[in-house]
Scaffold this active site. Structure first.
Site, short mmCIF file in Angstrom:
data_model
loop_
_atom_site.label_atom_id
_atom_site.label_comp_id
_atom_site.label_asym_id
_atom_site.label_seq_id
_atom_site.Cartn_x
_atom_site.Cartn_y
_atom_site.Cartn_z
N GLN A 96 4.68 -3.55 -7.55
CA GLN A 96 4.94 -3.79 -6.13
C GLN A 96 4.25 -5.07 -5.69
OE1 GLN A 96 4.59 0.20 -3.80
NE2 GLN A 96 3.37 0.44 -5.64
N ASN A 97 3.43 -5.63 -6.58
CA ASN A 97 2.66 -6.82 -6.20
C ASN A 97 3.52 -8.07 -6.30
OD1 ASN A 97 0.62 -4.99 -6.03
ND2 ASN A 97 -0.38 -5.59 -7.95
N ASP A 99 2.00 -11.14 -6.24
CA ASP A 99 1.05 -12.23 -6.46
C ASP A 99 1.21 -12.97 -7.78
OD1 ASP A 99 -0.10 -10.45 -8.38
OD2 ASP A 99 -1.50 -9.66 -6.88
N HIS A 114 9.10 -5.68 -5.31
CA HIS A 114 8.97 -6.09 -3.91
C HIS A 114 9.06 -7.61 -3.74
CE1 HIS A 114 6.94 -2.06 -2.53
NE2 HIS A 114 8.23 -1.94 -2.80
N CYS A 122 17.26 -19.03 0.76
CA CYS A 122 17.95 -19.26 2.02
C CYS A 122 18.48 -17.92 2.52
CB CYS A 122 19.09 -20.25 1.81
SG CYS A 122 20.28 -20.29 3.15
N CYS A 125 22.47 -18.35 1.75
CA CYS A 125 22.90 -18.53 0.35
C CYS A 125 22.27 -17.47 -0.57
CB CYS A 125 22.50 -19.89 -0.19
SG CYS A 125 23.09 -21.28 0.76
N CYS A 143 17.73 -24.78 4.66
CA CYS A 143 18.52 -24.98 3.45
C CYS A 143 19.26 -26.32 3.54
CB CYS A 143 19.51 -23.83 3.33
SG CYS A 143 20.64 -23.97 1.95
N CYS A 146 23.27 -25.40 3.69
CA CYS A 146 23.94 -24.72 4.81
C CYS A 146 23.09 -24.67 6.07
CB CYS A 146 24.35 -23.31 4.40
SG CYS A 146 23.00 -22.13 4.44
N GLY A 186 -3.41 1.93 -8.76
CA GLY A 186 -3.79 1.14 -7.58
C GLY A 186 -2.74 1.07 -6.50
C1 BJW Z 1 -7.82 0.42 -6.29
C2 BJW Z 1 -8.73 -0.59 -6.39
C3 BJW Z 1 -9.18 -0.86 -7.68
C4 BJW Z 1 -8.27 -0.45 -4.34
N1 BJW Z 1 -8.70 -0.17 -8.72
N2 BJW Z 1 -7.36 1.11 -7.31
C5 BJW Z 1 11.47 7.55 2.64
C6 BJW Z 1 10.64 8.19 3.55
C7 BJW Z 1 10.11 7.47 4.63
C8 BJW Z 1 10.37 6.11 4.81
C9 BJW Z 1 11.17 5.49 3.91
C10 BJW Z 1 11.73 6.21 2.85
N3 BJW Z 1 12.46 5.35 2.10
C11 BJW Z 1 12.35 4.13 2.66
C12 BJW Z 1 11.59 4.19 3.76
C13 BJW Z 1 11.22 3.04 4.66
C14 BJW Z 1 10.15 2.17 4.08
C15 BJW Z 1 8.91 2.99 3.80
O1 BJW Z 1 8.60 3.37 2.69
N4 BJW Z 1 8.13 3.27 4.81
C16 BJW Z 1 6.90 4.03 4.65
C17 BJW Z 1 5.73 3.22 5.17
C18 BJW Z 1 7.03 5.39 5.24
N5 BJW Z 1 10.60 1.51 2.85
C19 BJW Z 1 11.33 0.42 2.89
O2 BJW Z 1 11.64 -0.09 3.97
C20 BJW Z 1 11.79 -0.15 1.58
N6 BJW Z 1 13.17 -0.37 1.67
C21 BJW Z 1 14.08 0.63 1.49
O3 BJW Z 1 13.77 1.72 1.07
O4 BJW Z 1 15.36 0.30 1.86
C22 BJW Z 1 16.27 1.36 2.12
C23 BJW Z 1 15.84 2.10 3.38
C24 BJW Z 1 15.42 1.41 4.50
C25 BJW Z 1 14.98 2.10 5.65
C26 BJW Z 1 14.95 3.48 5.66
C27 BJW Z 1 15.38 4.18 4.53
C28 BJW Z 1 15.83 3.48 3.37
C29 BJW Z 1 11.17 -1.51 1.34
C30 BJW Z 1 9.71 -1.44 1.17
C31 BJW Z 1 9.15 -2.87 0.99
C32 BJW Z 1 7.65 -2.87 1.07
N7 BJW Z 1 7.18 -4.17 1.27
C33 BJW Z 1 5.73 -4.40 1.38
C34 BJW Z 1 5.43 -5.72 2.12
C35 BJW Z 1 6.06 -6.91 1.50
C36 BJW Z 1 5.27 -7.43 0.30
C37 BJW Z 1 4.23 -8.44 0.66
O5 BJW Z 1 4.29 -9.11 1.68
O6 BJW Z 1 3.31 -8.54 -0.14
O7 BJW Z 1 5.13 -4.36 0.08
S1 BJW Z 1 4.88 -3.13 2.25
C38 BJW Z 1 3.40 -3.25 1.36
O8 BJW Z 1 3.15 -1.93 0.82
C39 BJW Z 1 3.69 -4.17 0.15
C40 BJW Z 1 3.20 -3.33 -1.00
O9 BJW Z 1 3.87 -3.69 -2.18
C41 BJW Z 1 3.49 -1.92 -0.55
C42 BJW Z 1 2.73 -0.86 -1.29
O10 BJW Z 1 1.37 -0.96 -1.02
P1 BJW Z 1 0.32 -0.65 -2.19
O11 BJW Z 1 0.50 -1.58 -3.29
O12 BJW Z 1 0.37 0.80 -2.51
O13 BJW Z 1 -1.05 -1.05 -1.48
P2 BJW Z 1 -2.03 -0.18 -0.56
O14 BJW Z 1 -2.94 -1.14 0.12
O15 BJW Z 1 -1.29 0.76 0.29
O16 BJW Z 1 -2.87 0.73 -1.57
C43 BJW Z 1 -3.81 0.15 -2.48
C44 BJW Z 1 -4.38 1.26 -3.34
O17 BJW Z 1 -5.24 0.66 -4.30
C45 BJW Z 1 -5.20 2.28 -2.56
O18 BJW Z 1 -4.81 3.58 -2.94
C46 BJW Z 1 -6.64 2.00 -3.02
O19 BJW Z 1 -7.45 3.19 -3.10
C47 BJW Z 1 -6.43 1.41 -4.39
N8 BJW Z 1 -7.46 0.51 -4.89
N9 BJW Z 1 -8.98 -1.09 -5.10
C48 BJW Z 1 -7.78 0.83 -8.46
N10 BJW Z 1 -10.13 -1.83 -7.90
ZN ZN Z 2 21.79 -21.93 2.39
#
Ligand code: BJW
Ligand code: ZN
Length: 241
Positions: A96-97, A99, A114, A122, A125, A143, A146, A186
């Protein structure tokens, strides 16, 4: 610590989240309380946020491009790249990262579900291209072909993931069946569809592992094994050498 036993039949699917990059110095999402400079992450990482204020969104991603360029992969990223070397096509990483640290550590059998911080596209496009530039001051990028707005190649809230990524994950799970070993590392398990992978893994009879510094009870309850701690320490120990 529970030990992970892999044999010649095992197929390993790994889902990583922001916690894997935490020890490299990349802040996690929920660690920032879901806020960035006072803005909700949903507002700077969504299509509506981009329509409302493209400059704010580009500032958020420009700062993250700068920060990601300064950090290095850690021992957790390296351990995953080494496991891939051992398993070949019996390994798949869905991260999901955005980076780029997994690729820099050597991971190749990897899907950036992600999106990617160092790519843009764009709005019209839609073809992604490599882009490490920063955009802080107007005019915001357009772009050449376009004149559509150039945006980060990131999957924002409410946007669908690349269907081919989800198909590859599903196909891997189906082919592995009971030989599947699924590891979530994580990740808070709050964001779908990634958070649903553990259920698909369980449904085919796979073994499920969660490795997280502070797992939530709800997410942890869906796994067979939960290892609490830093991924940079646990992964190298878990995979051995
Ligand atoms: C350590 C540590 C160490 C710390 N060692 N561990 C079903 C139910 C309800 C809602 C939905 C559903 N299906 C879809 C949805 C809507 C939505 C969603 O899920 N919403 C929820 C919030 C409820 N999902 C979407 O919109 C997705 N699209 C989709 O499903 O389209 C169809 C659809 C749309 C609408 C409705 C229904 C269907 C797209 C999701 C895109 C997510 N994008 C993001 C941001 C963009 C990326 C960016 O800018 O970087 O991606 S959100 C953000 O969260 C980012 C991350 O990839 C993502 C996940 O977060 P992650 O990686 O889990 O991070 P943290 O901070 O939450 O957790 C870190 C963990 O690490 C913690 O547990 C710490 O303890 C641990 N940790 N240090 C090990 N050293
Ligand atoms: Zn374009």
């Amino acid at each position: 610590m529970d030990t992970l036993n892999l044999d010649e039949q095992s197929r390993v699917l790994v889902l990583t989240g922001a916690g894997v990059s935490a020890e490299s110095g990349v802040p996690t999402f929920r660690g920032m309380n879901g806020l960035w400079e006072g803005n909700r992450v949903e507002d700077v990482a969504s299509p509506t946020g981009f329509q409302a204020d493209a400059q704010l969104v580009w500032r958020f991603y420009s700062l993250r491009r700068e920060a990601a360029a300064r950090v290095r992969p850690n021992s957790g990223h390296v351990a995953l790249a080494q496991l891939e070397q051992r398993l070949g096509e019996r390994f798949l990483l869905a991260t999901q990262n955005v980076d780029g640290l997994h690729a820099r550590a050597g991971s190749r059998r990897m899907l950036a579900i992600h999106g990617e911080l160092f790519q843009s596209r764009c709005e019209r496009c839609n073809v992604p291209f490599a882009d490490s530039q920063t955009y802080f001051a107007p005019p915001m990028p357009r772009c050449e072909k376009c004149q559509g707005a150039i945006r980060p190649h990131i999957v924002w809230f409410g946007e669908t993931l690349d269907p081919s990524h989800l198909e590859q994950v599903d196909a891997f799970i189906e082919a592995a069946g009971e030989h599947l070993v699924f590891l979530a590392v994580g990740t808070s398990g709050l964001v779908y569809p990634a958070a649903g992978m553990v259920d698909a893994a369980r449904d085919v009879g796979g073994a499920t592992w969660l490795i997280d510094a502070a797992p939530s009870d709800d997410y942890a309850a869906r796994f067979d094994h939960v290892l609490r701690g830093k991924s940079g320490e646990i992964l190298p120990a878990l995979f051995g050498r």
